[in-house]
Design an enzyme around this catalytic site. Structure first.
Site: not given
Ligand code: AMP
Length: 396
Positions: A39, A200, A353, A376
């Site tokens: 950064r 999610k 992220g 974010g």
């Molecule tokens: P995000 O911060 O919403 O982009 O989510 C990233 C996280 O989603 C990572 O830590 C991944 O391990 C998790 N992730 C991706 N695919 C899956 C899955 N099939 N089941 C559970 N967690 C997942």
């Protein structure tokens, strides 16, 4: 440069002017030593421009969560040292933020000198966007430069409030973010493909809703895909499910169909009976998931299906991994999609992220057009929301 119509450092006379520059120096520090200075290195383009053009430079940033109190564990002193090493010049460190020491040191600056204020979050007024604190900060300078994209979605004193008192422009980092992501949203080279993954659905609803009106294809993988598969009536075993988002998933699929958006879901999935790494996993078709197993990655047929679409893309926006890439066994899908994006020749934009971490960890970072410096903030940008730290900047 368009900068979403916002003024940049190049649009204002900086010679001899005091420029207060909001940077993102929120770097990891262990025992007083910076463990990753990315950064800081990224911020230098703007600092160098200001120095070469004879500005008096006052840098400021937050680091960690000192919760509104002076706590030297979160001092920016190691950052001053690192900037000094990287720039090959002296960087003066203030002992406070808006106190006597900072004021005296700011007053003593000559053209081209650099001062770094202490951690902005030593004052609780920073995150509260308190006008008197913003005004004090502004009193140090003639011009405000925001180059901290990672905090641009927050209305804090140093990201928004300060712009009420000074001419406000962006630095190169923010300019690049809003130029590249703004173009993708407003005037993308087509086909425009969005790839969404991660844990999610609920975190990505805003992004899906905004992008579904703009993209040609929407690829959905990662944990969030299973709520969509459930909405299609498939058994998803113990995979991640947001029960209360099944109806939304259905309506998004219908919306995609009416808008002629090619919505792609995994057609096969790598499964395990526990949320852990294993040498011994199976791959099944998405509509044949057995009870007691969870989907932790997209399978090879999905990789092929997704890659076919990605190959023809001219613009790709990617946010969220395709599987639990932190586990070696379930990183293959994310890795293959990173490769497909890298080889597509498309303008490739990676959200900050986890997506940025995945692309970096898997060795594809230098093959992408743009990796956002804000997790974010990039998500909110892609949702089409107005970021307070950008809205506060002067229009051209
Ligand atoms: P995000 O911060 O919403 O982009 O989510 C990233 C996280 O989603 C990572 O830590 C991944 O391990 C998790 N992730 C991706 N695919 C899956 C899955 N099939 N089941 C559970 N967690 C997942």
């Amino acid at each position: 440069m368009s900068g979403l119509g916002k003024k940049t450092v190049e649009d204002i006379e900086v010679k001899g002017k005091r420029c207060i520059v909001r940077c993102d120096f929120n770097v990891p520090v262990k025992d007083g030593v910076i463990t990753d200075d990315k950064r800081i290195r990224e911020a230098l383009k703007t600092v160098k421009y200001l120095k070469e053009n004879g500005a008096k430079i006052i840098l400021c940033s937050h680091m960690g969560r000192p919760k509104g109190e002076f706590n030297m564990k979160y001092s920016l002193a190691p950052v001053a040292e690192r900037i000094s090493e990287l720039m090959g010049c002296e960087v003066v460190m203030a002992k406070d933020v808006i106190g006597e020491d900072a004021k005296a040191k700011a007053a003593a600056l000559k053209d081209g000198d650099i001062l770094l204020l202490e951690n902005l979050r030593f004052h609780k007024e920073e995150e509260k966007n308190a006008p008197e604190f913003a005004k004090e900060l502004a009193s140090f300078a003639d011009i405000y430069v925001n180059d901290a994209f990672g905090t641009a979605h927050r209305a804090h004193a140093s990201t928004a409030g300060i712009a009420d008192y000074l001419p406000a422009v962006c630095g190169y980092l923010i300019q690049k973010e809003i130029d590249i992501m703004g173009k993708a949203l407003n005037d993308p080279a087509r086909p425009f493909v969005a790839i969404l993954g991660g844990a999610k659905v609920s975190d990505k609803i805003g992004v899906i809703e905004n992008l579904i009106d703009k993209v040609d294809s929407l690829v959905i993988g990662g944990g969030m895909a299973y709520t969509f598969l459930k909405a299609k009536g498939y058994n998803i075993g113990t995979s991640l499910l947001e029960e209360d988002k099944i109806e939304l998933a259905k309506s998004l699929m219908e919306k995609a169909a009416t808008k002629n958006v090619n919505l792609l879901l995994p057609i096969d999935t790598a499964i395990n009976d526990k949320f852990e790494n294993t040498d011994n996993f199976s791959v099944v078709d998405a509509d044949k998931m057995p009870d007691g197993f969870m989907g932790l990655d997209i399978g090879p047929k999905s990789v092929e299906l997704f890659s076919e679409t990605i190959k023809n893309a001219e613009t790709v926006v990617w946010n969220g991994p395709m599987g639990v890439f932190e586990f070696e066994a379930f990183a293959a899908g994310t890795k293959a999609i990173a490769k497909a994006v890298a080889e597509s020749g498309a303008i490739s934009i990676i959200g900050g992220g986890d997506s940025a971490a995945a692309v970096e960890q898997l060795g594809y970072a230098d093959k992408m057009t743009h990796i956002s410096t804000g997790g974010g903030a990039s998500l909110e940008f892609l949702e089409g929301l107005e970021l307070p730290g950008i809205a506060a900047l002067n229009d051209k």
